[in-house]
Motif scaffolding. Structure first.
Motif, PDB file in Angstrom:
ATOM      1  N   PHE A  28      71.176  62.332  29.983  1.00 21.05           N
ATOM      2  CA  PHE A  28      71.978  61.345  30.707  1.00 21.05           C
ATOM      3  C   PHE A  28      71.102  60.356  31.459  1.00 21.05           C
ATOM      4  CE2 PHE A  28      75.623  64.370  30.382  1.00 21.05           C
ATOM      5  CZ  PHE A  28      76.472  63.494  29.726  1.00 21.05           C
ATOM      6  N   PHE A  29      70.027  60.827  32.097  1.00 19.46           N
ATOM      7  CA  PHE A  29      69.134  59.935  32.826  1.00 19.46           C
ATOM      8  C   PHE A  29      68.489  58.927  31.880  1.00 19.46           C
ATOM      9  CE2 PHE A  29      64.894  58.799  34.306  1.00 19.46           C
ATOM     10  CZ  PHE A  29      65.208  58.205  35.520  1.00 19.46           C
ATOM     11  N   GLU A  30      68.048  59.395  30.715  1.00 19.72           N
ATOM     12  CA  GLU A  30      67.416  58.497  29.745  1.00 19.72           C
ATOM     13  C   GLU A  30      68.381  57.420  29.288  1.00 19.72           C
ATOM     14  OE1 GLU A  30      66.622  56.868  25.871  1.00 19.72           O
ATOM     15  OE2 GLU A  30      68.117  58.432  26.195  1.00 19.72           O
ATOM     16  N   ARG A  31      69.611  57.801  29.036  1.00 23.55           N
ATOM     17  CA  ARG A  31      70.633  56.860  28.579  1.00 23.55           C
ATOM     18  C   ARG A  31      70.928  55.804  29.643  1.00 23.55           C
ATOM     19  NH1 ARG A  31      72.743  54.749  24.088  1.00 23.55           N
ATOM     20  NH2 ARG A  31      74.963  54.468  24.262  1.00 23.55           N
ATOM     21  N   ILE A  32      71.113  56.247  30.883  1.00 24.03           N
ATOM     22  CA  ILE A  32      71.408  55.326  31.980  1.00 24.03           C
ATOM     23  C   ILE A  32      70.210  54.421  32.259  1.00 24.03           C
ATOM     24  CG2 ILE A  32      71.852  55.235  34.471  1.00 24.03           C
ATOM     25  CD1 ILE A  32      73.552  57.797  34.046  1.00 24.03           C
ATOM     26  N   PHE A  33      69.003  54.969  32.254  1.00 24.65           N
ATOM     27  CA  PHE A  33      67.796  54.186  32.513  1.00 24.65           C
ATOM     28  C   PHE A  33      67.591  53.142  31.424  1.00 24.65           C
ATOM     29  CE2 PHE A  33      63.223  53.427  32.683  1.00 24.65           C
ATOM     30  CZ  PHE A  33      63.034  53.265  34.048  1.00 24.65           C
ATOM     31  N   GLY A  36      70.205  50.375  31.813  1.00 26.82           N
ATOM     32  CA  GLY A  36      69.862  49.580  32.987  1.00 26.82           C
ATOM     33  C   GLY A  36      68.694  48.648  32.719  1.00 26.82           C
ATOM     34  N   GLY A  37      67.681  49.149  32.030  1.00 33.37           N
ATOM     35  CA  GLY A  37      66.534  48.313  31.668  1.00 33.37           C
ATOM     36  C   GLY A  37      66.930  47.171  30.743  1.00 33.37           C
ATOM     37  N   ASP A  38      67.784  47.454  29.778  1.00 31.26           N
ATOM     38  CA  ASP A  38      68.268  46.399  28.882  1.00 31.26           C
ATOM     39  C   ASP A  38      69.067  45.345  29.641  1.00 31.26           C
ATOM     40  OD1 ASP A  38      67.075  47.581  26.696  1.00 31.26           O
ATOM     41  OD2 ASP A  38      68.930  48.508  25.960  1.00 31.26           O
ATOM     42  N   ALA A  39      69.876  45.785  30.590  1.00 33.45           N
ATOM     43  CA  ALA A  39      70.673  44.840  31.376  1.00 33.45           C
ATOM     44  C   ALA A  39      69.775  43.939  32.227  1.00 33.45           C
ATOM     45  CB  ALA A  39      71.666  45.588  32.262  1.00 33.45           C
TER      46      ALA A  39
END
Length: 62
Positions: A28-33, A36-39
């Protein structure tokens, strides 16, 4: 204190549930990070990326 005891007894008491908790948390952390980085990248480069300017260069075929 009751919340801490509940979390400990449910997730961290046994090694197997501890390992599953760490793995699921990492996924989950990898997915959210990553999202967020792409955004942030999209926001910093607004108007410079191909998706934003391709309408200027593509020729419509009829």
């Amino acid at each position: 204190m009751a919340l801490a005891k509940t979390v400990y007894s449910l997730l961290f008491r046994r090694t197997s549930t501890f390992a599953v908790t760490i793995i699921v948390g990492a996924v989950f952390f990898e997915r959210i990070f990553d999202q967020g980085g792409d955004a942030v990248f999209e926001q910093l480069n607004r108007g410079k990326l191909w998706d934003h300017i391709k309408h200027k260069y593509e020729v419509k075929e009829e």
